[in-house]
Design an enzyme around this catalytic site. Structure first.
Site, PDB file in Angstrom:
ATOM      1  N   HIS A 107       0.820  -1.208   0.000  1.00  0.00           N
ATOM      2  CA  HIS A 107       0.000   0.000   0.000  1.00  0.00           C
ATOM      3  C   HIS A 107       0.855   1.259   0.000  1.00  0.00           C
ATOM      4  CE1 HIS A 107      -4.019  -1.842   1.365  1.00  0.00           C
ATOM      5  NE2 HIS A 107      -4.100  -1.421   0.137  1.00  0.00           N
TER       6      HIS A 107
ATOM      7  N   CYS B 297       3.745  -5.714 -21.104  1.00  0.00           N
ATOM      8  CA  CYS B 297       2.785  -5.220 -20.106  1.00  0.00           C
ATOM      9  C   CYS B 297       3.256  -5.436 -18.680  1.00  0.00           C
ATOM     10  CB  CYS B 297       1.421  -5.860 -20.315  1.00  0.00           C
ATOM     11  SG  CYS B 297       1.414  -7.643 -20.093  1.00  0.00           S
TER      12      CYS B 297
HETATM   13  C1  PEP Z   1       3.846 -10.083 -15.810  1.00  0.00           C
HETATM   14  O1  PEP Z   1       4.067 -11.200 -15.362  1.00  0.00           O
HETATM   15  O2  PEP Z   1       4.735  -9.307 -16.231  1.00  0.00           O
HETATM   16  C2  PEP Z   1       2.465  -9.563 -15.864  1.00  0.00           C
HETATM   17  C3  PEP Z   1       2.187  -8.442 -16.488  1.00  0.00           C
HETATM   18  O3  PEP Z   1       1.511 -10.252 -15.203  1.00  0.00           O
HETATM   19  P1  PEP Z   1       1.351 -10.310 -13.604  1.00  0.00           P
HETATM   20  O4  PEP Z   1       2.273  -9.280 -13.019  1.00  0.00           O
HETATM   21  O5  PEP Z   1      -0.085 -10.010 -13.336  1.00  0.00           O
HETATM   22  O6  PEP Z   1       1.736 -11.709 -13.304  1.00  0.00           O
END
Ligand code: PEP
Ligand code: MG
Length: 568
Positions: free
Chosen positions: A195, A497
């Site tokens: 947080h 991402c």
């Molecule tokens: C990742 O693994 O980079 C991703 C975007 O998914 P998460 O962080 O939700 O596992």
């Protein structure tokens, strides 16, 4: 203010930087937490009723105080304060305390014992839930201070800018911060998803977490130079040089605030800049930024406390909230990535020895395909209700794809429902098999958080292994290079991402490697866009080559900075 410290001047402490920005100010420490009581004498039976009343009054005061602060705050800060107040009112927790009091414990000790029990339960759940133990300790300490009529633990009163140091900041303290006085935050504990980190991002205060126990050597009043991008706390910096660095950092922040999309390099090479979201609120917030759409909608985060699978209609409603925030742009929905650090009660396997390597993500659908088909039905339904067409494409991707068969299987189910099919590239096997996987798909998106974890064989939740779980590791960058090369060969768009996309400097490297889109937390979008606008595509390629050729993550960062210094 005079610099006083019992550590050598010039010492550099290192933690994990979670909000960029350089500040130079004296350190202050958060007001101490109350000493925790031991069991003490048994309370006589006829006094226990009064003890129950005393606890109730103290808990009510603390809950009301937090609720009042929540009303004055905004956005995530308000939600965190509300949630903390809700924890003080939690029936299970209060019941456990009352039970202790009825058994003869003084209220203070009953609070400690009940909270300790809850902390163990949260820690056993692991992941995001385990990070909420800070909230539990916080409510424990506030109620104990109230029971003793002591000053509420937390923020000290200060009369000028300071950098706030703490073991771990409670969400309630972080949410109440006056950022004109508390210009930087450093915590011994905490992680990038705690947080403290979430609110520091919202408040845009330079912040370093997981800086380790050694920071206790830094005494109050010591002038410290904090760099929230590098994660460093430097003592004994030259005051004039430090002031210049702060000025440059503030100027960069102003450039970021002024940046307008769409994202491109100074010579017009376009990179789509998208937002990572987890619910309708987050999507609406993202829509107020320069994000061109959503690059990762983490659907599992909508259901972290759902004990039963929501119906197709209920799911469609949740997804429609996110889709409708971007009525004219692309949204990439990720199918449930339940398991490991994101336990979803109705979907996750219990008690795996090795959950990060276990039945998570798409693997859950092997044993329960209807769970996935119902989710895809719900996405398709939301698309239909909203009448989204080609101008607002809805892409769907599966997490944890490791084989060509999985990609083909998933893509088939998406296409049957008119959805555009993709996969996350976050398992090294998927990179090595990209030539077999991509022909089945319309796009891929690299999840650098997991790709780094699995490439470096290092748990992404471990603070001790943060030096390995660093997406700047050249091994990870080489896998991204290969994915981009195969993406060009098969005409498959390649996005990123993971958190890597939120690091402006690394975004240059990713662009140079040929990534087509970057998806990051909305708060990071302007900084990435502004950084891209300052260099040309040729420079992106040069920094990418320098990073790929480095021996390690630190060297990769240094090499990129050296190239940028040369061209500027
Ligand atoms: C990742 O693994 O980079 C991703 C975007 O998914 P998460 O962080 O939700 O596992
Ligand atoms: Mg992942």
């Amino acid at each position: 203010m005079a610099t006083v410290s019992n550590v050598t001047q010039g010492t550099v402490f290192k933690g994990t930087g979670v909000v960029a920005g350089i500040r130079y100010a004296p350190a202050v420490w958060i007001s101490p937490r109350p000493e925790l009581p031991t069991a003490g004498d048994v309370v006589a039976e006829d006094l226990r009723e009064a003890e129950l009343e005393r606890f109730k009054n103290a808990a009510d005061v603390v809950a009301a105080r937090l609720a009042e602060r929540s009303e004055k705050a905004e956005g995530p800060a308000a939600e965190v304060l509300k949630a903390t107040s809700g924890m003080v009112n939690d029936r299970g927790w209060r019941k456990a305390v009352n039970k202790g009091i009825k058994g003869g414990h003084p209220a203070e000790y009953a609070v400690v014992a009940a909270t300790t029990k809850f902390i163990s339960m949260f820690e056993a759940a692991g992941g995001i839930i385990a990070e909420r133990t800070t909230d539990l300790r916080d409510i424990r300490d506030r109620v104990i201070a109230e029971l003793r009529q002591e000053q509420e633990p937390g923020l000290p009163s200060v009369d000028g800018p300071v950098v706030l140091f703490a073991d771990d900041l409670s969400p309630a303290d972080t949410a109440a911060l006056d950022t004109s006085l508390f210009v930087g935050l450093v915590t011994e504990l905490g992680g990038p998803t705690s947080h403290t980190a979430i609110i520091a991002r919202q408040l845009n205060v330079p912040c370093i977490v997981a800086a380790g126990h050694k920071i206790h050597e830094i005494t109050a009043g010591t002038d410290v130079l904090v760099d929230g991008a590098l994660g460093t706390i430097t003592l004994g910096a030259d005051a004039v040089e430090a002031a210049a660095m702060v000025e440059e950092s503030l100027a960069a922040a102003a450039r970021i605030a002024e940046w307008k999309g769409p994202a491109q390099t100074s010579d017009g090479h376009r990179v789509q800049l998208l937002a990572n979201v987890q619910d309708g609120n987050g999507a609406r917030q993202a829509a107020t930024t320069e994000a061109e759409g959503v690059g990762l909608f983490r659907t599992e985060l909508c259901f972290l406390s759902a004990t039963e699978e929501p119906s197709v209609d209920e799911q469609a409603e949740v997804y429609a909230k996110v889709l409708s925030a971007f009525p004219k742009s692309k949204v990439v929905v990720r199918s449930l990535d339940a398991g490991s650090d994101k336990p979803v009660p109705f979907a996750s396997m219990a008690d795996e020895m090795n959950p990060a390597l276990g039945v998570r993500g798409l693997r859950i659908a092997r044993g329960n395909v209807e769970l996935l088909t119902r989710q895809l039905d719900a996405v398709a339904k939301a698309v239909k209700i909203l009448g989204r067409g080609d101008e607002a494409p809805t892409w769907v991707m599966a997490p944890m794809v490791a084989t060509a068969y999985e990609a083909q299987w998933f893509a088939g189910m998406c296409r049957e429902r008119g959805l555009i099919a993709g996969a996350m590239i976050e398992v090294p096997a998927a990179v090595l098999m990209a030539d077999k996987i991509m022909p089945h798909l319309d796009f891929v998106s690299i999840g650098t958080n997991d790709l780094t974890q699995y490439t470096m064989a290092a748990d992404r939740m471990s603070p001790q292994l943060a030096y390995l779980t660093d997406p700047w590791q050249p091994a990870v960058l080489r896998l991204i290079r290969h994915t981009c090369e195969e993406g060009r060969r098969f005409n498959t768009p390649v996005g990123v991402c993971g958190e890597a996309a939120a690091d402006p400097l690394l975004a240059l490297v990713l662009t140079g490697l040929g990534v087509n889109s970057l998806s990051a937390a909305s708060t990071a979008i302007a900084a990435v866009g502004a950084q891209l606008s300052e260099v040309d595509f040729e420079t992106c390629k040069k920094v990418a080559a320098a990073a790929l050729d480095a021996e390690g993550a630190t060297e990769a960062r240094d090499a990129v900075r050296a190239v940028l210094a040369e061209v500027s």
